[in-house]
Design a protein around this motif. Structure first.
Motif, PDB file in Angstrom:
ATOM      1  N   GLN A  95     -18.649-134.874  61.589  1.00  0.00           N
ATOM      2  CA  GLN A  95     -17.769-134.686  60.434  1.00  0.00           C
ATOM      3  C   GLN A  95     -17.507-133.205  60.179  1.00  0.00           C
ATOM      4  N   ASP A  96     -18.454-132.353  60.508  1.00  0.00           N
ATOM      5  CA  ASP A  96     -18.308-130.912  60.294  1.00  0.00           C
ATOM      6  C   ASP A  96     -17.423-130.250  61.343  1.00  0.00           C
TER       7      ASP A  96
ATOM      8  N   VAL B 171     -13.731-139.708  61.982  1.00  0.00           N
ATOM      9  CA  VAL B 171     -13.168-138.380  62.203  1.00  0.00           C
ATOM     10  C   VAL B 171     -11.986-138.497  63.164  1.00  0.00           C
TER      11      VAL B 171
ATOM     12  N   LYS C 193     -23.696-137.962  62.469  1.00  0.00           N
ATOM     13  CA  LYS C 193     -22.906-137.604  61.299  1.00  0.00           C
ATOM     14  C   LYS C 193     -22.378-136.163  61.368  1.00  0.00           C
TER      15      LYS C 193
ATOM     16  N   PHE D 153     -17.856-142.344  62.230  1.00  0.00           N
ATOM     17  CA  PHE D 153     -17.775-141.597  60.977  1.00  0.00           C
ATOM     18  C   PHE D 153     -16.340-141.272  60.562  1.00  0.00           C
TER      19      PHE D 153
END
Length: 142
Positions: A76-77, A110, A73, A108
């Motif tokens: 995503q950052d 992106v 996950k 996710f």
């Protein structure tokens, strides 16, 4: 006359040795120590990069390649330019390559186009890690 010959010889010698030294400075050697870190938390990039800087000092001329693979996950950052800006500058200065796991990006949602250009995408982060380990990289997962 003797001084002119010695000076000419020194100049010729320096012309041929400098390119060789410059080339050797960028070559990878069999005794280089290479590293790969698999992480699921972008905030861990700071201590990872600090570790890379310290290992570069400890390893000296034997410091080789240092790669980070961001999976899960946390990908995503990676598209947050504000968050990533300092990490990417520090990584570049330390000679650290930051990779994003392609499977995680897809899972996710992106968009690869939203990632900073300095990031590399590897299709499968876990496979990339194993491939580097087979090449002798020291590996840790955080």
């Amino acid at each position: 006359m003797k001084n002119i010959l010695l000076a000419s010889f020194a100049i010729v010698l320096s012309l041929f040795t400098n390119p060789v030294q410059a080339q050797n400075a960028h070559e990878k050697h069999a005794d280089d120590v290479n590293y790969v870190v698999l992480t699921r938390n972008v905030q861990q990039l700071k201590p990872i990069i600090l570790a890379a800087e310290e290992l570069a000092v400890q390893d000296g001329d034997n410091f080789g390649d240092f790669q980070v693979v961001v999976c899960g996950k946390a990908v995503q950052d990676l598209s947050n330019k504000e968050t990533m800006s300092n990490f990417l500058k520090s990584a570049e200065n330390a000679g650290v390559t930051i990779n994003a796991c392609g499977f995680s990006l897809k899972k996710f949602g992106v968009d690869r186009a939203a990632l900073p250009e300095a990031l590399r995408v590897v299709e499968n982060g876990i496979l990339h890690n194993f491939e580097l380990q087979k090449k002798g990289y020291l590996s840790i997962e955080l």
